[in-house]
Design a protein around this motif. Structure first.
Motif, PDB file in Angstrom:
ATOM      1  N   UNK A   7      -1.031  11.876   2.095  1.00  0.00           N
ATOM      2  CA  UNK A   7      -0.240  11.141   1.109  1.00  0.00           C
ATOM      3  C   UNK A   7       1.207  11.027   1.584  1.00  0.00           C
ATOM      4  N   UNK A   8       1.862   9.924   1.170  1.00  0.00           N
ATOM      5  CA  UNK A   8       3.262   9.673   1.510  1.00  0.00           C
ATOM      6  C   UNK A   8       4.014   9.198   0.276  1.00  0.00           C
ATOM      7  N   UNK A   9       5.314   9.426   0.229  1.00  0.00           N
ATOM      8  CA  UNK A   9       6.083   9.097  -0.977  1.00  0.00           C
ATOM      9  C   UNK A   9       6.453   7.623  -1.102  1.00  0.00           C
ATOM     10  N   UNK A  10       6.293   6.826  -0.040  1.00  0.00           N
ATOM     11  CA  UNK A  10       6.674   5.413  -0.109  1.00  0.00           C
ATOM     12  C   UNK A  10       5.717   4.568   0.718  1.00  0.00           C
ATOM     13  N   UNK A  11       5.639   3.287   0.376  1.00  0.00           N
ATOM     14  CA  UNK A  11       4.792   2.373   1.124  1.00  0.00           C
ATOM     15  C   UNK A  11       5.297   2.238   2.558  1.00  0.00           C
ATOM     16  N   UNK A  12       6.601   2.257   2.734  1.00  0.00           N
ATOM     17  CA  UNK A  12       7.174   2.126   4.076  1.00  0.00           C
ATOM     18  C   UNK A  12       6.733   3.274   4.973  1.00  0.00           C
ATOM     19  N   UNK A  13       6.767   4.498   4.417  1.00  0.00           N
ATOM     20  CA  UNK A  13       6.346   5.668   5.192  1.00  0.00           C
ATOM     21  C   UNK A  13       4.856   5.616   5.494  1.00  0.00           C
ATOM     22  N   UNK A  14       4.080   5.156   4.514  1.00  0.00           N
ATOM     23  CA  UNK A  14       2.639   5.057   4.700  1.00  0.00           C
ATOM     24  C   UNK A  14       2.300   4.031   5.773  1.00  0.00           C
ATOM     25  N   UNK A  15       2.983   2.890   5.748  1.00  0.00           N
ATOM     26  CA  UNK A  15       2.723   1.843   6.743  1.00  0.00           C
ATOM     27  C   UNK A  15       3.076   2.322   8.144  1.00  0.00           C
ATOM     28  N   UNK A  59       4.543  11.268 -13.164  1.00  0.00           N
ATOM     29  CA  UNK A  59       4.455  11.616 -11.737  1.00  0.00           C
ATOM     30  C   UNK A  59       4.888  10.463 -10.852  1.00  0.00           C
ATOM     31  N   UNK A  60       5.480  10.820  -9.708  1.00  0.00           N
ATOM     32  CA  UNK A  60       5.924   9.794  -8.774  1.00  0.00           C
ATOM     33  C   UNK A  60       4.731   9.134  -8.090  1.00  0.00           C
ATOM     34  N   UNK A  61       4.899   7.851  -7.776  1.00  0.00           N
ATOM     35  CA  UNK A  61       3.860   7.106  -7.074  1.00  0.00           C
ATOM     36  C   UNK A  61       3.672   7.665  -5.671  1.00  0.00           C
ATOM     37  N   UNK A  62       2.407   7.840  -5.284  1.00  0.00           N
ATOM     38  CA  UNK A  62       2.092   8.277  -3.933  1.00  0.00           C
ATOM     39  C   UNK A  62       1.255   7.211  -3.250  1.00  0.00           C
ATOM     40  N   UNK A  78      -7.332   2.595   5.648  1.00  0.00           N
ATOM     41  CA  UNK A  78      -6.317   1.735   5.054  1.00  0.00           C
ATOM     42  C   UNK A  78      -5.335   2.544   4.239  1.00  0.00           C
ATOM     43  N   UNK A  79      -4.531   1.857   3.428  1.00  0.00           N
ATOM     44  CA  UNK A  79      -3.541   2.497   2.564  1.00  0.00           C
ATOM     45  C   UNK A  79      -3.971   2.286   1.116  1.00  0.00           C
ATOM     46  N   UNK A  80      -3.978   3.368   0.342  1.00  0.00           N
ATOM     47  CA  UNK A  80      -4.426   3.307  -1.042  1.00  0.00           C
ATOM     48  C   UNK A  80      -3.336   3.848  -1.973  1.00  0.00           C
ATOM     49  N   UNK A  81      -3.291   3.305  -3.162  1.00  0.00           N
ATOM     50  CA  UNK A  81      -2.200   3.654  -4.086  1.00  0.00           C
ATOM     51  C   UNK A  81      -2.611   4.641  -5.173  1.00  0.00           C
ATOM     52  N   UNK A  82      -3.817   5.195  -5.075  1.00  0.00           N
ATOM     53  CA  UNK A  82      -4.235   6.223  -6.036  1.00  0.00           C
ATOM     54  C   UNK A  82      -5.142   7.224  -5.333  1.00  0.00           C
ATOM     55  N   UNK A 100      -1.557   6.743  -0.127  1.00  0.00           N
ATOM     56  CA  UNK A 100      -2.501   7.527   0.656  1.00  0.00           C
ATOM     57  C   UNK A 100      -2.970   6.732   1.872  1.00  0.00           C
ATOM     58  N   UNK A 101      -2.742   7.324   3.055  1.00  0.00           N
ATOM     59  CA  UNK A 101      -3.206   6.714   4.302  1.00  0.00           C
ATOM     60  C   UNK A 101      -4.536   7.350   4.681  1.00  0.00           C
ATOM     61  N   UNK A 102      -5.526   6.527   4.911  1.00  0.00           N
ATOM     62  CA  UNK A 102      -6.827   6.992   5.392  1.00  0.00           C
ATOM     63  C   UNK A 102      -7.006   6.451   6.803  1.00  0.00           C
ATOM     64  N   UNK A 103      -6.863   7.343   7.793  1.00  0.00           N
ATOM     65  CA  UNK A 103      -7.049   6.937   9.193  1.00  0.00           C
ATOM     66  C   UNK A 103      -8.535   6.886   9.543  1.00  0.00           C
ATOM     67  N   UNK A 104      -9.275   7.872   9.047  1.00  0.00           N
ATOM     68  CA  UNK A 104     -10.710   7.938   9.314  1.00  0.00           C
ATOM     69  C   UNK A 104     -11.431   8.142   7.995  1.00  0.00           C
ATOM     70  N   UNK A 105     -12.226   7.169   7.598  1.00  0.00           N
ATOM     71  CA  UNK A 105     -12.951   7.211   6.337  1.00  0.00           C
ATOM     72  C   UNK A 105     -13.904   6.034   6.281  1.00  0.00           C
ATOM     73  N   UNK A 106     -14.507   5.835   5.130  1.00  0.00           N
ATOM     74  CA  UNK A 106     -15.445   4.714   5.004  1.00  0.00           C
ATOM     75  C   UNK A 106     -14.740   3.382   5.286  1.00  0.00           C
ATOM     76  N   UNK A 107     -13.539   3.214   4.739  1.00  0.00           N
ATOM     77  CA  UNK A 107     -12.738   2.020   4.991  1.00  0.00           C
ATOM     78  C   UNK A 107     -11.278   2.456   5.183  1.00  0.00           C
TER      79      UNK A 107
END
Length: 204
Positions: free
Chosen positions: A38-46, A2-5, A16-20, A7-14
């Motif tokens: 979820x986003x397909x690249x770190x650039x898109x997530x950032x 599977x391709x790496x995804x 940030x951007x997560x890789x799993x 994950x951007x969490x705008x509202x949550x416990x912490x």
């Protein structure tokens, strides 16, 4: 593979951007009104993290927990019921998995729902400590959770001879919280997603 995804969490416990997905789920599970995607690249997530969840990009952002996030079964649920305000109040705790009743206390005259939810939550924490269990405690009362975090029941319920026993229990609960700073994790039950909490008395 599977391709790496990302994950951007705008509202949550912490936020940030997560890789799993597992890391992302830890931040949104039990968080009321979680916002993530979820986003397909770190650039898109950032870029999305910087823009925020309300950016109008033509894509559908996820504003709530999805069906993959379920309540943890290694847990108990607590709830209270009150006939009137004030009125006859009782509370109980059950296993989340199967709703097996663990304790039930009351009814008490001239109580209210908030005090019942508070006592139920502290009783649940105390019960788990006696069992030497690391189970989570679920409550659907943000007020009770805030009172437990503060270590005091900020109730406006008027004292009377009829509810003297209830206020004795509240004092004992506050004392227990002070003497037991290390306690089991408490999570908010998401009624919108999961339905009524299993400890509900079914009187609505």
């Amino acid at each position: 593979m599977p391709k790496q995804k990302y994950y951007v969490v705008w509202a949550g416990h912490e936020p940030g951007i997560y890789t799993s997905w597992d890391a992302c789920k830890e931040q949104i599970q039990g968080f009321n009104g979680a916002k993530y995607r979820s986003f397909p690249s770190m650039e898109a997530a950032e870029a999305a993290m910087k823009a925020g969840p309300e950016e109008k990009s033509g894509r559908e952002y996820l504003h709530h927990l999805d069906e993959a996030v379920k309540p943890a079964l290694n847990s108990i649920c607590v709830d209270a019921a009150c006939k009137g305000n004030p009125g006859e109040m009782e509370y109980r705790g059950v296993l989340t998995d199967g709703a097996v009743e663990l304790f039930k206390v009351g009814p008490f005259p001239e109580g209210n729902n908030n005090t019942g939810e508070f006592l139920a939550l502290v009783h649940g924490l105390s019960w788990l400590k006696k069992q030497k269990s690391d189970f989570i405690v679920y409550s659907d009362s943000g007020t009770a959770m805030a009172w437990v975090a503060a270590g005091t029941a900020r109730t406006k319920l008027a004292k009377s001879p009829k509810n003297a026993k209830l206020f004795e229990l509240i004092a004992r609960a506050e004392k227990w919280l002070k003497e037991n700073p290390k306690r089991n994790e408490i999570r908010k039950w998401d009624t919108r997603l999961w339905g009524e909490i299993p400890a509900d008395f079914g009187r609505k």
